[in-house]
Motif scaffolding. Structure first.
Motif, PDB file in Angstrom:
ATOM      1  N   ILE A  98      -1.866 -10.146  66.948  1.00 53.56           N
ATOM      2  CA  ILE A  98      -0.905 -10.566  67.975  1.00 53.56           C
ATOM      3  C   ILE A  98      -0.806  -9.555  69.111  1.00 53.56           C
ATOM      4  O   ILE A  98      -0.805  -9.903  70.297  1.00 53.56           O
ATOM      5  CB  ILE A  98       0.479 -10.801  67.343  1.00 53.56           C
ATOM      6  N   ARG A  99      -0.740  -8.257  68.745  1.00 48.39           N
ATOM      7  CA  ARG A  99      -0.460  -7.227  69.751  1.00 48.39           C
ATOM      8  C   ARG A  99      -1.591  -6.225  69.940  1.00 48.39           C
ATOM      9  O   ARG A  99      -1.484  -5.327  70.779  1.00 48.39           O
ATOM     10  CB  ARG A  99       0.814  -6.466  69.360  1.00 48.39           C
ATOM     11  N   GLY A 100      -2.652  -6.341  69.154  1.00 51.18           N
ATOM     12  CA  GLY A 100      -3.708  -5.333  69.212  1.00 51.18           C
ATOM     13  C   GLY A 100      -3.269  -4.003  68.654  1.00 51.18           C
ATOM     14  O   GLY A 100      -3.786  -2.952  69.028  1.00 51.18           O
ATOM     15  N   ALA A 101      -2.298  -4.019  67.715  1.00 53.03           N
ATOM     16  CA  ALA A 101      -1.718  -2.797  67.180  1.00 53.03           C
ATOM     17  C   ALA A 101      -2.676  -2.103  66.206  1.00 53.03           C
ATOM     18  O   ALA A 101      -3.465  -2.750  65.507  1.00 53.03           O
ATOM     19  CB  ALA A 101      -0.401  -3.105  66.467  1.00 53.03           C
ATOM     20  N   ASN A 102      -2.594  -0.802  66.153  1.00 56.37           N
ATOM     21  CA  ASN A 102      -3.372  -0.002  65.215  1.00 56.37           C
ATOM     22  C   ASN A 102      -2.925  -0.311  63.785  1.00 56.37           C
ATOM     23  O   ASN A 102      -1.758  -0.106  63.436  1.00 56.37           O
ATOM     24  CB  ASN A 102      -3.158   1.482  65.517  1.00 56.37           C
ATOM     25  N   PRO A 103      -3.808  -0.795  62.910  1.00 56.17           N
ATOM     26  CA  PRO A 103      -3.403  -1.120  61.552  1.00 56.17           C
ATOM     27  C   PRO A 103      -3.363   0.087  60.624  1.00 56.17           C
ATOM     28  O   PRO A 103      -3.002  -0.043  59.451  1.00 56.17           O
ATOM     29  CB  PRO A 103      -4.480  -2.115  61.094  1.00 56.17           C
ATOM     30  N   TYR A 104      -3.736   1.257  61.113  1.00 55.82           N
ATOM     31  CA  TYR A 104      -3.745   2.461  60.295  1.00 55.82           C
ATOM     32  C   TYR A 104      -2.684   3.433  60.795  1.00 55.82           C
ATOM     33  O   TYR A 104      -1.686   3.026  61.332  1.00 55.82           O
ATOM     34  CB  TYR A 104      -5.141   3.089  60.301  1.00 55.82           C
ATOM     35  N   GLY A 105      -2.856   4.727  60.601  1.00 56.17           N
ATOM     36  CA  GLY A 105      -1.901   5.707  61.094  1.00 56.17           C
ATOM     37  C   GLY A 105      -1.300   6.600  60.028  1.00 56.17           C
ATOM     38  O   GLY A 105      -0.513   7.493  60.336  1.00 56.17           O
ATOM     39  N   GLU A 106      -1.662   6.400  58.750  1.00 55.23           N
ATOM     40  CA  GLU A 106      -1.071   7.179  57.674  1.00 55.23           C
ATOM     41  C   GLU A 106      -1.486   8.644  57.703  1.00 55.23           C
ATOM     42  O   GLU A 106      -2.562   8.997  58.171  1.00 55.23           O
ATOM     43  CB  GLU A 106      -1.487   6.615  56.298  1.00 55.23           C
ATOM     44  N   THR A 107      -0.634   9.482  57.147  1.00 54.76           N
ATOM     45  CA  THR A 107      -1.019  10.842  56.808  1.00 54.76           C
ATOM     46  C   THR A 107      -1.769  10.805  55.482  1.00 54.76           C
ATOM     47  O   THR A 107      -1.777   9.780  54.777  1.00 54.76           O
ATOM     48  CB  THR A 107       0.214  11.737  56.651  1.00 54.76           C
ATOM     49  N   VAL A 108      -2.376  11.926  55.112  1.00 54.63           N
ATOM     50  CA  VAL A 108      -3.056  11.989  53.818  1.00 54.63           C
ATOM     51  C   VAL A 108      -2.043  11.800  52.683  1.00 54.63           C
ATOM     52  O   VAL A 108      -2.316  11.091  51.708  1.00 54.63           O
ATOM     53  CB  VAL A 108      -3.805  13.331  53.659  1.00 54.63           C
TER      54      VAL A 108
END
Length: 302
Positions: A98-108
């Motif tokens: 829908i928004r082209g949002a980043n599906p990731y982003g987690e820390t280790v």
């Protein structure tokens, strides 16, 4: 788009709409680099194929995942799923669509927590992003360095592993979907070993040359050691296949706004990389160009 063609002696680069130093998301080609790092760590005695995740990551009480070996992760035979079960994959996929949002982003730390209680399946070939995220961070942890530092100190400082959008600068290209819509960059500390590395075409061209002149660390990663599917063999991430009478060792990658392909004809001593700041497979032109270069490489590369 940018293309590199390499031999052990030189690298030729062509670009369109960018330059040789702007960086692309290389997607799962990151796994090929992680393969080199893991193989280098094996050669230095930092880890072994029987080292388990529980020995090098904080997984006490997490269940069977602690007993998964690095050797099984390296050839996609760990029994782990493609993605971490705690990711809320459907919600993230919708946000991207829908928004082209980043599906990731987690820390280790967040990635590790997402694996709590994960079901470990049978040790059959099964491509796993989660597996290579854990392999890269486990290798780095065993070596006493974060993944980004390990990457820089073993393969060179010109790669980047952005954790946040604020880590990007003017040299980092913005990618577009297949339909041309700009999308958010795929960044995140946890993602790096499996799909979060950025690099320029000149950097990837230099990597190809170092592989072909045998100066790259961890070169055993390219050696096929297990069957992956009919007619396909795998080393540490690197895939080896027959192609029109030749043997090609390669990997591809894709993020929401980028596509990549890297391949080597080891017998001919040539390699090709294709990087695109738009989502859409570039495998076919990569294979075809490598075939052309392999059959006329002496004329092209001198």
């Amino acid at each position: 788009m940018a293309i590199a063609v390499a031999s052990s002696r030189r690298v030729l680069i062509a670009t369109a709409g960018t330059d040789a130093e702007s960086t692309f998301e290389i997607g799962s080609v990151s796994k090929a680099l992680t393969g080199l790092l893991y193989s280098d760590a094996l050669e230095r005695g930092v880890v072994s194929p029987t080292t388990t995740l529980g020995e090098v990551l904080p997984l006490d009480g997490f269940g069977p995942i602690a007993a998964v070996s690095l050797g099984s992760l390296a050839v996609h035979r760990s029994g782990l799923p493609r993605l971490a079960p705690g990711m809320s994959v459907l919600r993230r996929s919708l946000a991207f669509s829908i928004r082209g949002a980043n599906p990731y982003g987690e820390t280790v730390a967040e990635l590790v927590e997402q694996t709590r209680g994960v079901r470990v399946g049978s040790p059959r070939p099964r491509y796993s992003n989660l597996g290579f995220q854990l392999l890269g961070h486990a290798t780095a942890s065993a070596d006493g360095r974060g993944y980004g530092r390990l990457l820089h100190e073993v393969l060179g400082p010109r790669y980047s592993t952005p954790s946040r959008q604020d880590d990007l600068d003017d040299a980092d290209l913005q990618g577009a979907s297949r339909l041309g819509r700009l999308v958010e960059p795929w960044v995140g500390e946890a993602l790096a070993p499996a799909g979060g590395i950025r690099a320029s075409v000149s950097t990837i061209g230099g990597l190809l040359r170092s592989i072909l002149d045998h100066t790259a660390p961890g070169l055993t990663a390219l050696r096929p050691v297990a069957d992956f599917s009919p007619g396909v063999r795998i080393g540490v991430a690197w895939i080896t296949v027959p192609y029109r009478g030749r043997t090609i060792t390669w990997h591809n990658g894709a993020t929401g706004g980028f596509s990549s392909w890297i391949g080597i004809d080891r017998e001919a001593g040539v390699g090709v990389a294709v990087l695109s700041a738009r989502h859409g497979a570039v495998d076919r032109p990569g294979f075809r160009l490598l075939e052309e270069i392999a059959t006329s490489g002496s004329a092209v590369l001198g």
